[in-house]
Design an enzyme around this catalytic site. Structure first.
Site, mmCIF file in Angstrom:
data_model
loop_
_atom_site.group_PDB
_atom_site.id
_atom_site.type_symbol
_atom_site.label_atom_id
_atom_site.label_comp_id
_atom_site.label_asym_id
_atom_site.label_seq_id
_atom_site.Cartn_x
_atom_site.Cartn_y
_atom_site.Cartn_z
ATOM 1 N N GLY A 239 0.815 -0.952 0.152
ATOM 2 C CA GLY A 239 0.049 -0.029 0.001
ATOM 3 C C GLY A 239 0.907 1.225 0.186
ATOM 4 O O GLY A 239 2.127 1.204 -0.094
ATOM 5 N N HIS A 240 0.220 2.363 0.222
ATOM 6 C CA HIS A 240 0.913 3.872 0.241
ATOM 7 C C HIS A 240 0.976 4.484 1.469
ATOM 8 O O HIS A 240 1.278 5.572 1.699
ATOM 9 C CB HIS A 240 0.149 4.836 -0.850
ATOM 10 C CG HIS A 240 0.063 4.281 -2.202
ATOM 11 N ND1 HIS A 240 -0.508 4.806 -3.184
ATOM 12 C CD2 HIS A 240 0.766 3.111 -3.025
ATOM 13 C CE1 HIS A 240 -0.196 4.327 -4.425
ATOM 14 N NE2 HIS A 240 0.394 3.446 -4.179
#
Length: 391
Positions: A239-240
């Site tokens: 993810g970010h």
């Protein structure tokens, strides 16, 4: 004179009769025509069960048994006549395999104007892979639907839920008060676009606990108008990262304040703890933020404030962010960076970041001290701080 102890049977009756679940009316979706097996759209049955539970003057339980239930879009509308509805899911809810069916709707499952709803257990399968492929191909594709949204609601609990492969965001909390998200698992491909795990905006008193989030965008994204947010014991990756922002997309925008993010682990993520604002004028702000007890495992940007966000370089060049970032504390942040630059404070030239605090930070790159970069950022460092503070 001492009173005699009550017989066990009477004690049991008193306890059972006073328990809310004992009085709750039960509404099984099977009673309204829902069929497990995944071939029949059970949306009308779910809506009918909700209608009955919402009309109940006492506590109510909607029960979804084991099995796979195919569902188109369902809107769970309030206000209801009671403030205690439990939606207990033992099965799996499956979105249409053809992404076009709900792809142009904003939501797949949405609760609006409800009070005192608990969503417990279950799996939501958004079947988003087809839409992700369409988006990657560059063809004209629908935007995609959020799998689960609570909007303009209060006193909400989401516990033990698994969300898989959402078309867009997995869970959205919008315009809500007093929400507890606990024991949630979110999973989507690391390259799936815009599949944020949990997005919070325009909401206050939201708690996210004991959850594992792996997706193609932010594990948790925090939008404008969020205050009094507590995130604890969350594992993120892929993810970010956990992101405040993006903020400042609108010129008139509510700020973000009083956010605590503690005891988090980031593994192989693009970012760790990030604040992101558009590089253009805005009334927005981010203040009184505490990031505490975070472990970074091979994270590209472990600590990042980016106030020059401008995707596609549209409507931004030559402008500076009006979002004021202040009083942000990073305490006990350890681990490894996947890039040499582990700490980056790229703040607004017009409104520099103020009150940034680094305390007991140790981030390495390739078994060596990493580097830090500051632009228009002011603050203090204390304890052991590696890379060497640039504040």
């Amino acid at each position: 004179m001492a009173s005699l102890p009550l017989p066990i049977t009477i004690l049991f009756f008193i306890f059972f009769a006073s328990s809310p679940s004992a009085r709750a009316a039960q509404f099984s979706v099977l009673s309204y025509g829902a069929k497990p097996g995944g071939r029949t759209d059970s949306a009308k049955a779910f809506a009918a069960a909700w209608s009955q539970a919402c009309a109940s003057t006492g506590p109510a339980t909607i029960y979804v048994p084991k099995g796979s239930f195919s569902l188109g879009q369902v809107k769970f509308q309030g206000p209801c006549k009671n403030n205690a509805i439990l939606v207990r899911i033992d099965g799996t809810l499956v979105a249409p395999s053809d992404y076009k069916v709900i792809g142009s709707a904003e939501n797949w499952l949405i609760f609006e104007h409800v009070n005192g709803v608990t969503l417990s257990g279950g799996i939501l399968d958004g079947q988003g892979a087809g839409l992700w492929s369409c988006k990657k191909s560059g063809k004209g594709c629908p935007r995609g639907a959020t799998s689960l949204e609570f909007t303009n609601s209060k006193n909400i609990a989401i516990t033990g839920l698994t969300s898989l492969n959402s078309q867009m965001f997995h869970i959205v909390i919008n315009g809500c008060q007093n929400v507890k998200v606990q024991g949630v698992k979110v999973s989507a491909d690391g390259n799936s676009p815009n599949t944020d795990g949990i997005h919070v905006q325009q909401s206050t008193a939201v708690t996210i606990l004991n959850s594992r989030i792996g997706t193609g965008d932010d594990c948790v994204s925090i939008g404008p108008g969020t205050s009094n947010l507590w995130i604890e014991n969350v594992a993120c990756g892929p993810g970010h990262g956990i992101s405040i922002g993006s903020l400042g997309k609108e010129s008139q925008e509510a700020g973000v304040q009083d956010v605590t993010v503690k005891t988090t682990t980031f593994t192989g993520t693009q970012n760790g703890l990030r604040i992101k604002t558009w590089g253009r004028p805005s009334t927005g702000f981010a203040r009184n933020i505490l990031f505490q007890h975070a472990v970074m495992n091979n994270v590209q940007n472990p600590i990042l404030i980016d106030q020059n966000y401008c995707p596609g370089e549209k409507n931004c060049p030559g402008q500076v962010s009006g979002v004021k970032v202040s009083d942000v504390t990073y305490q006990d942040i350890h681990g490894t960076s996947a890039t040499e630059l582990a700490v980056k404070f790229d703040c607004s030239k017009k409104y520099p970041c103020t009150g940034i605090k680094l305390q007991d930070v140790k981030l390495t790159y390739d078994n060596k001290p990493a580097e830090a970069l500051c632009s228009h950022a002011g603050g203090v460092a204390s304890g052991t701080v590696q890379p060497t503070s640039c504040l």
